[in-house]
Design a protein around this motif. Sequence first.
Motif, mmCIF file in Angstrom:
data_model
loop_
_atom_site.group_PDB
_atom_site.id
_atom_site.type_symbol
_atom_site.label_atom_id
_atom_site.label_comp_id
_atom_site.label_asym_id
_atom_site.label_seq_id
_atom_site.Cartn_x
_atom_site.Cartn_y
_atom_site.Cartn_z
ATOM 1 N N TYR A 112 -84.441 -38.300 65.467
ATOM 2 C CA TYR A 112 -85.683 -39.074 64.354
ATOM 3 C C TYR A 112 -85.789 -40.611 64.919
ATOM 4 C CZ TYR A 112 -87.590 -41.199 60.138
ATOM 5 O OH TYR A 112 -88.107 -41.905 59.146
ATOM 6 N N ASN A 113 -84.770 -41.331 65.537
ATOM 7 C CA ASN A 113 -85.082 -42.688 66.135
ATOM 8 C C ASN A 113 -85.876 -42.708 67.272
ATOM 9 O OD1 ASN A 113 -83.703 -43.753 63.893
ATOM 10 N ND2 ASN A 113 -81.609 -43.546 64.865
ATOM 11 N N THR A 114 -85.574 -41.508 68.153
ATOM 12 C CA THR A 114 -86.231 -41.407 69.489
ATOM 13 C C THR A 114 -87.853 -41.276 69.256
ATOM 14 O OG1 THR A 114 -84.190 -40.472 70.388
ATOM 15 C CG2 THR A 114 -86.273 -40.168 71.573
ATOM 16 N N LEU A 116 -93.306 -43.219 68.729
ATOM 17 C CA LEU A 116 -94.600 -43.336 68.039
ATOM 18 C C LEU A 116 -94.820 -44.851 67.607
ATOM 19 C CD1 LEU A 116 -94.100 -40.682 65.279
ATOM 20 C CD2 LEU A 116 -95.861 -40.730 66.947
ATOM 21 N N ILE A 117 -93.996 -45.580 67.863
ATOM 22 C CA ILE A 117 -94.213 -47.122 67.623
ATOM 23 C C ILE A 117 -94.844 -47.697 69.037
ATOM 24 C CG2 ILE A 117 -93.055 -49.533 67.366
ATOM 25 C CD1 ILE A 117 -91.169 -48.139 65.219
ATOM 26 N N ALA A 128 -95.667 -36.730 64.861
ATOM 27 C CA ALA A 128 -95.456 -36.617 66.710
ATOM 28 C C ALA A 128 -96.190 -35.435 67.152
ATOM 29 C CB ALA A 128 -93.985 -36.475 66.853
ATOM 30 N N LYS A 129 -96.102 -34.462 66.544
ATOM 31 C CA LYS A 129 -96.870 -33.192 67.106
ATOM 32 C C LYS A 129 -98.327 -33.507 67.101
ATOM 33 C CE LYS A 129 -97.991 -28.367 65.702
ATOM 34 N NZ LYS A 129 -97.796 -27.401 64.687
ATOM 35 N N SER A 180 -92.816 -35.401 75.405
ATOM 36 C CA SER A 180 -92.696 -35.617 73.927
ATOM 37 C C SER A 180 -92.076 -34.641 73.279
ATOM 38 C CB SER A 180 -94.204 -36.111 73.239
ATOM 39 O OG SER A 180 -94.809 -35.006 73.438
ATOM 40 N N ASN A 181 -92.194 -33.396 73.579
ATOM 41 C CA ASN A 181 -91.945 -32.187 73.036
ATOM 42 C C ASN A 181 -90.430 -31.880 73.228
ATOM 43 O OD1 ASN A 181 -93.989 -31.882 71.694
ATOM 44 N ND2 ASN A 181 -95.254 -30.572 73.044
#
Length: 149
Positions: free
Chosen positions: A98-100, A105-106, A133-134, A143-144
């Motif tokens: 979640y944090n990654t 995204l930030i 994210a998707k 990213s995936n």
Amino acid sequence: MNLLKLFKFGQKYMSVCPIEKSLVHSFPEITIIKYIKYGMKYLPPLIVLLFVWQYYMNIEIAITLVTIIFALSLPIQGIIWLGKRALSPLPLNLLEYYNTIQERLINKQIIGAKSIKTTTINFMDFMQLMNLAKSHLDDDTDSNQFLDN
């Protein structure tokens, strides 16, 4: 918690949860959602069949009604379970993912740093972040990474 609230959260979680084959082994709710949708599709003909069966086989109506009530309760039970799952806190191994994802995204300025949640993060928050994210990180090759684990 109220059953009606759990039911509403379960319905919302059903719409938020991404249905992907790569996530089926990690999240049992994807399978449960598939079964709920399957049940909602084929349950009405089954109920009609039970009534016809009761009529032609001269079976007591009480047995048929109990069977119908049980069949109708299965998708409802699944949605309530999804609501409970949506509100349960995220385990520590998923908190790292979640944090990654949130950092990525930030960094891409898709979400702001002010939108970081400081309270307990639950499965609903995680699935919403995965959907975001998707849709925004599909062009990245790395990213995936969270989908492959």
